[in-house]
Design a protein around this motif. Structure first.
Motif, mmCIF file in Angstrom:
data_model
loop_
_atom_site.group_PDB
_atom_site.id
_atom_site.type_symbol
_atom_site.label_atom_id
_atom_site.label_comp_id
_atom_site.label_asym_id
_atom_site.label_seq_id
_atom_site.Cartn_x
_atom_site.Cartn_y
_atom_site.Cartn_z
ATOM 1 N N GLY A 98 -0.770 -6.209 -11.759
ATOM 2 C CA GLY A 98 -1.509 -7.280 -11.083
ATOM 3 C C GLY A 98 -0.936 -7.526 -9.703
ATOM 4 N N GLY A 99 -1.416 -8.509 -9.048
ATOM 5 C CA GLY A 99 -0.953 -8.856 -7.717
ATOM 6 C C GLY A 99 -1.950 -9.752 -7.046
ATOM 7 N N LEU A 100 -1.739 -10.013 -5.769
ATOM 8 C CA LEU A 100 -2.612 -10.931 -5.059
ATOM 9 C C LEU A 100 -4.035 -10.417 -5.107
ATOM 10 C CD1 LEU A 100 -2.553 -13.508 -3.417
ATOM 11 C CD2 LEU A 100 -2.348 -12.123 -1.364
ATOM 12 N N LYS A 102 -5.764 -9.949 -7.655
ATOM 13 C CA LYS A 102 -6.075 -9.263 -8.903
ATOM 14 C C LYS A 102 -5.939 -10.224 -10.074
ATOM 15 C CE LYS A 102 -4.309 -4.831 -7.222
ATOM 16 N NZ LYS A 102 -3.343 -3.731 -7.466
ATOM 17 N N THR A 103 -6.618 -9.886 -11.121
ATOM 18 C CA THR A 103 -6.487 -10.679 -12.336
ATOM 19 C C THR A 103 -5.121 -10.421 -12.955
ATOM 20 O OG1 THR A 103 -8.845 -10.570 -12.757
ATOM 21 C CG2 THR A 103 -7.433 -11.112 -14.620
ATOM 22 N N TYR B 32 5.395 -14.552 -11.737
ATOM 23 C CA TYR B 32 4.009 -14.969 -11.796
ATOM 24 C C TYR B 32 4.005 -16.219 -12.679
ATOM 25 C CZ TYR B 32 2.263 -10.421 -10.058
ATOM 26 O OH TYR B 32 1.984 -9.304 -9.294
ATOM 27 N N LYS B 49 -2.903 -20.223 -11.355
ATOM 28 C CA LYS B 49 -1.754 -19.321 -11.297
ATOM 29 C C LYS B 49 -1.176 -19.271 -9.890
ATOM 30 C CE LYS B 49 -4.733 -15.350 -10.350
ATOM 31 N NZ LYS B 49 -5.327 -14.100 -10.904
ATOM 32 N N ILE B 51 0.775 -16.357 -7.680
ATOM 33 C CA ILE B 51 1.187 -14.951 -7.631
ATOM 34 C C ILE B 51 2.066 -14.731 -6.410
ATOM 35 C CG2 ILE B 51 0.387 -12.569 -7.536
ATOM 36 C CD1 ILE B 51 -0.238 -14.121 -10.132
ATOM 37 N N THR B 52 1.542 -15.097 -5.264
ATOM 38 C CA THR B 52 2.280 -14.995 -4.013
ATOM 39 C C THR B 52 1.503 -15.791 -2.980
ATOM 40 O OG1 THR B 52 3.298 -13.448 -2.448
ATOM 41 C CG2 THR B 52 1.103 -12.912 -3.212
ATOM 42 N N ARG B 94 5.796 -14.874 -16.183
ATOM 43 C CA ARG B 94 6.092 -13.473 -16.443
ATOM 44 C C ARG B 94 6.596 -12.860 -15.150
ATOM 45 N NH1 ARG B 94 0.651 -9.966 -15.631
ATOM 46 N NH2 ARG B 94 2.164 -8.520 -14.775
ATOM 47 N N GLY B 97 4.294 -7.811 -11.245
ATOM 48 C CA GLY B 97 4.043 -6.383 -11.193
ATOM 49 C C GLY B 97 4.376 -5.650 -12.462
ATOM 50 N N GLY B 98 4.144 -4.333 -12.435
ATOM 51 C CA GLY B 98 4.576 -3.455 -13.501
ATOM 52 C C GLY B 98 3.865 -3.660 -14.809
#
Lengths: 117, 117
Positions: A98-100, A102-103, B32, B49, B51-52, B94, B97-98
């Protein structure tokens, strides 16, 4: 068009029996989970599968055996049920990584309330 | 190891007043962070959420949360509470990434929000 569906919703059974809970997701996610919510509402992860492969097993008794026939399904089989297994069991799914933009969040089923008598 | 703390078992607030539900986390690397809500006898619903990017994130039903890296906190807020907001709120974390074990979503113990009319 439920995203994550579990069956059954309620399960009442006697000690010593074997039972299964089924879970299916139609989100195309690669990762699926089983969580247990106890009477105090604590949520604890039990298992996680990535593309049918077990990646997380949180020291759950081996009476609990998850099975993932494909990445859209993760079933939970419980042998020799005990009183302490009474809880609500939640299935969930999420994408890998995932990431910015993204779900990243997990989607949960409605839960299966297991009562062992 | 990842962990989440929700220091308040219950938060009481009058309808129309602002509300805050507290959450602090511990994770190696970038987190996250998520908030979920659980209504009685229901599954968990995703609220928002981080994320960044922008530390203030907005989510469903007028809720927002502020990520504070120095205090490792992610408190949930709403400017004006509604009686219908009364529910159990979970913070979760969590690793970013990954896949694999980094996809493990760890929940706090939950905070019951009670909004009085």
């Amino acid at each position: 068009d439920t995203a994550v569906s579990q069956t059954p919703k309620y399960l009442v059974t006697q000690m010593g029996n074997d039972k299964s809970i089924k879970c299916e997701q139609n989100l195309g996610h690669d990762t699926m989970y089983w969580y247990k919510q106890d009477s105090k509402k604590f949520l604890k992860i039990m298992f996680s599968y990535n593309n049918k492969e077990l990646i997380i097993n949180e020291t759950v008794p081996n009476r609990f055996s998850p099975k993932s026939p494909d990445k859209a399904h993760l079933n939970l089989h419980i042998n020799s049920l005990e009183l302490g297994d009474s809880a609500v069991y939640f299935c969930a799914s999420s994408p890998i990584g995932g990431g910015l933009g993204k779900t990243t969040e997990a989607f949960f089923g409605q839960g299966t309330r297991l009562t062992v008598v | 190891a990842q962990s989440v703390a929700q220091p308040e078992d219950q938060v009481n607030v009058a309808e129309g007043n602002p509300l805050t539900v507290k959450c602090t986390y511990s994770v190696s690397g970038n987190p996250y962070l998520f908030w979920y809500v659980q209504y009685p006898n229901r599954g968990l619903q995703f609220l928002l959420k981080y994320i960044t990017g922008d530390n203030l994130v907005k989510g469903s039903y007028g809720f927002e949360a502020e990520f504070n890296k120095s205090q490792t906190s992610f408190h949930l807020k709403k400017p004006s509470a509604l009686v219908s907001d009364s529910a159990l709120y979970f913070c979760a974390v969590r690793k970013s990434g990954g896949g694999g074990a980094t996809n493990k979503l760890i929940f706090g113990t939950g905070t019951l929000l009670a909004v009085q009319p």
